[in-house]
Design an enzyme around this catalytic site. Sequence first.
Site, PDB file in Angstrom:
ATOM      1  N   ASP A   1       8.399   1.823  -7.666  1.00 30.47           N
ATOM      2  CA  ASP A   1       7.803   3.166  -7.658  1.00 30.47           C
ATOM      3  C   ASP A   1       8.597   4.123  -8.561  1.00 30.47           C
ATOM      4  O   ASP A   1       8.164   5.240  -8.808  1.00 30.47           O
ATOM      5  CB  ASP A   1       7.807   3.727  -6.217  1.00 30.47           C
ATOM      6  CG  ASP A   1       6.402   3.859  -5.664  1.00 30.47           C
ATOM      7  OD1 ASP A   1       5.447   3.762  -6.451  1.00 30.47           O
ATOM      8  OD2 ASP A   1       6.267   4.086  -4.445  1.00 30.47           O
TER       9      ASP A   1
ATOM     10  N   GLN B   1       5.307   2.699   1.240  1.00 31.83           N
ATOM     11  CA  GLN B   1       4.209   3.658   1.138  1.00 31.83           C
ATOM     12  C   GLN B   1       4.610   4.983   1.801  1.00 31.83           C
ATOM     13  O   GLN B   1       5.041   5.003   2.950  1.00 31.83           O
ATOM     14  CB  GLN B   1       2.942   3.095   1.797  1.00 31.83           C
ATOM     15  CG  GLN B   1       1.726   3.997   1.684  1.00 31.83           C
ATOM     16  CD  GLN B   1       1.240   4.164   0.239  1.00 31.83           C
ATOM     17  OE1 GLN B   1       1.274   3.245  -0.565  1.00 31.83           O
ATOM     18  NE2 GLN B   1       0.797   5.374  -0.093  1.00 31.83           N
TER      19      GLN B   1
ATOM     20  N   LYS C   1      -3.365  -1.744  -3.254  1.00 28.23           N
ATOM     21  CA  LYS C   1      -2.200  -2.257  -3.998  1.00 28.23           C
ATOM     22  C   LYS C   1      -2.018  -3.754  -3.742  1.00 28.23           C
ATOM     23  O   LYS C   1      -1.786  -4.525  -4.679  1.00 28.23           O
ATOM     24  CB  LYS C   1      -0.933  -1.486  -3.584  1.00 28.23           C
ATOM     25  CG  LYS C   1      -0.925  -0.054  -4.120  1.00 28.23           C
ATOM     26  CD  LYS C   1       0.175   0.803  -3.497  1.00 28.23           C
ATOM     27  CE  LYS C   1       0.024   2.244  -3.957  1.00 28.23           C
ATOM     28  NZ  LYS C   1       0.942   3.177  -3.282  1.00 28.23           N
TER      29      LYS C   1
END
Length: 306
Positions: free
Chosen positions: A120, A97, A53
């Site tokens: 997200d 994460q 990412k």
Amino acid sequence: MTTIIDGKAVAASITGAIKDANAELQAQTGRKTGLAVIIVGDDPASHTYVGAKSRMAKECGFFSVQHTLPKETTQQQLAGLVHRLNGDDAIHGILVQLPLPQHLDADAVIQSIRPEKDVDGLHVANAGKLATGDLESGLISCTPAGATVFVRRVHGGDLSGLNALVIGRSNLFGKPMAQLLLNANATVTIAHSRTSGLAAVCRNADIVIAAVGRPEMVKANWLKPGATVIDVGINRVPAPEKGEDRTRLVGDVDFAECAPIASVITPVPGGVGPMTIAMLMANSVIAAHRASGLKVSGQLSKLISG
Ligand SMILES: NC(=O)c1ccc[n+]([C@@H]2O[C@H](COP(=O)([O-])OP(=O)(O)OC[C@H]3O[C@@H](n4cnc5c(N)ncnc54)[C@H](OP(=O)(O)O)[C@@H]3O)[C@@H](O)[C@H]2O)c1
């Protein structure tokens, strides 16, 4: 003739448009898209994902910051970092994460991210917007958004009259996926571990989207001939043919069996997987534009939402 969707190629076209959108933003405002990625602990798979990412954010020309915290990090320390990033004008997207180490409350952390920086798409404000049909002002969970790009490329934006089945009901994937299909006028069924007669339910579906985490569960005789099959599952299985202790990735769909029956199918790897990172970058550049009161370019909008 079955079409096998090349997720890498679709993701690359979106990434190209993101780079252009970021360059335009910089030209107009003097600011790049800022993405902060937080990782706690030393889970190797999570480090691999976070590395990918951060690399992609740099490739897109973003201001990319990675916060790597030790596994002993407390809830308060993590909350403090999120609070600081929430107030940092150079940061438009914050990604934590998952999974976090067990002593940390992941939901509390996610819900503490400002919704407009929740790239997200997991904050209840963003989930709520999607659930109430607002696809314009929120941020949509990346993997379902990526799978929707595929569905739209095959069937267009209006799924009126089509039956869609989502196997899996997680907040991360199954529920937002079902909402996206419903918003596109599909007749949607959500299946899960308590569904009875899943094979028969599946045979009624024009679009099958599997996100279960069970290797090759969906079989050829579950499919309506000509169905569109999107495989979200990522499962590592033994691959003795490659040598001792070797493994390979498979999806939730038995690709070899199902490909000849489907009209369109995604492979694993190389299908939905590459789209998740691309859509994360898309959410970030969208969040950065909104922070400056701007809209992203027509080209990117066209690629991600038709
Ligand atoms: N980037 C990507 O490509 C990406 C992103 C996200 C997820 N994934 C992959 O997608 C898969 C699902 O992820 P997730 O986070 O949604 O997983 P999850 O939270 O574990 O949810 C799995 C879902 O599958 C259902 N399920 C389990 N066994 C079943 C069965 N025998 N029949 C029907 N449904 C069954 C569960 O039902 P219950 O709710 O009843 O337990 C649950 O709703 C995983 O393989 C994951 O690695 C990939």
